[in-house]
Design a protein around this motif. Sequence first.
Motif, mmCIF file in Angstrom:
data_model
loop_
_atom_site.group_PDB
_atom_site.id
_atom_site.type_symbol
_atom_site.label_atom_id
_atom_site.label_comp_id
_atom_site.label_asym_id
_atom_site.label_seq_id
_atom_site.Cartn_x
_atom_site.Cartn_y
_atom_site.Cartn_z
ATOM 1 N N ALA A 1 0.845 -1.192 0.000
ATOM 2 C CA ALA A 1 0.000 0.000 0.000
ATOM 3 C C ALA A 1 0.880 1.241 0.000
ATOM 4 O O ALA A 1 2.091 1.169 0.226
ATOM 5 C CB ALA A 1 -0.913 -0.020 1.226
ATOM 6 N N ASP B 1 -1.156 2.556 -3.940
ATOM 7 C CA ASP B 1 -1.505 1.187 -3.563
ATOM 8 C C ASP B 1 -1.191 0.256 -4.732
ATOM 9 O O ASP B 1 -1.848 0.318 -5.777
ATOM 10 C CB ASP B 1 -2.992 1.087 -3.207
ATOM 11 C CG ASP B 1 -3.319 1.752 -1.883
ATOM 12 O OD1 ASP B 1 -2.378 2.117 -1.146
ATOM 13 O OD2 ASP B 1 -4.516 1.910 -1.589
ATOM 14 N N ARG C 1 -1.428 -3.166 -5.095
ATOM 15 C CA ARG C 1 -1.903 -4.450 -4.614
ATOM 16 C C ARG C 1 -1.561 -5.601 -5.561
ATOM 17 O O ARG C 1 -1.519 -6.759 -5.133
ATOM 18 C CB ARG C 1 -3.411 -4.388 -4.354
ATOM 19 C CG ARG C 1 -3.767 -3.387 -3.236
ATOM 20 C CD ARG C 1 -3.072 -3.765 -1.917
ATOM 21 N NE ARG C 1 -3.122 -2.737 -0.912
ATOM 22 C CZ ARG C 1 -4.144 -2.532 -0.087
ATOM 23 N NH1 ARG C 1 -5.214 -3.272 -0.162
ATOM 24 N NH2 ARG C 1 -4.081 -1.579 0.808
#
Length: 197
Positions: free
Chosen positions: A114, A139, A141
Amino acid sequence: MSSITRRAAAFTLSAGLWLSCGIAAAQDAPKVKLETSMGDIVLEVYPDKAPKTVANFLQYVKDKHYDGTIFHRVINGFMIQGGGYDAKFAQRPTRPPVAHEGRETLEKGGPKNATGTIAMARTSDPNSATAQFFINVVDNRRLDPSPQSPGYVAFGKVVSGMDTVDKIKAVPTSAAGPFPSDVPQTPVIIKSATLVK
């Protein structure tokens, strides 16, 4: 006191203990200050979540490996990467790679990739991380470990100096040294990396 009241009191006590333990764990987390040419960044790392990765990183800090290295790869909207080269693009020697522990880290409640987290850089081989690291500026991910991918091991986060990270991510970049792109036109130097706790 009724049994319901006793259960509620016990729950409150256990929740309080859990919260106080969590706060104590955060307070005990080692912190590393990166003094850079654009300002300071303080990182908090989690040996309880990623023990091998954190031990590896802290050993490089103690060995002064990062002092005088640069952020050699800066991509606004992605991450800033450093810890491997000096301002003349000479690569620093490293120890053997650290074992990848991405999935184990997440299973222990470790951080994901993040904004503001620090993770180890590596090649396509998951077990190739040595000294280079990156700080996520968004972020990311897709970099998290998953059943389909080993991902990248996030092992800490910025707790002070995110404004410095934001300044670094915005610097103009171009080709330089052995790299075809993404190198800051004015070197962003890590003057020192020190363990502050």
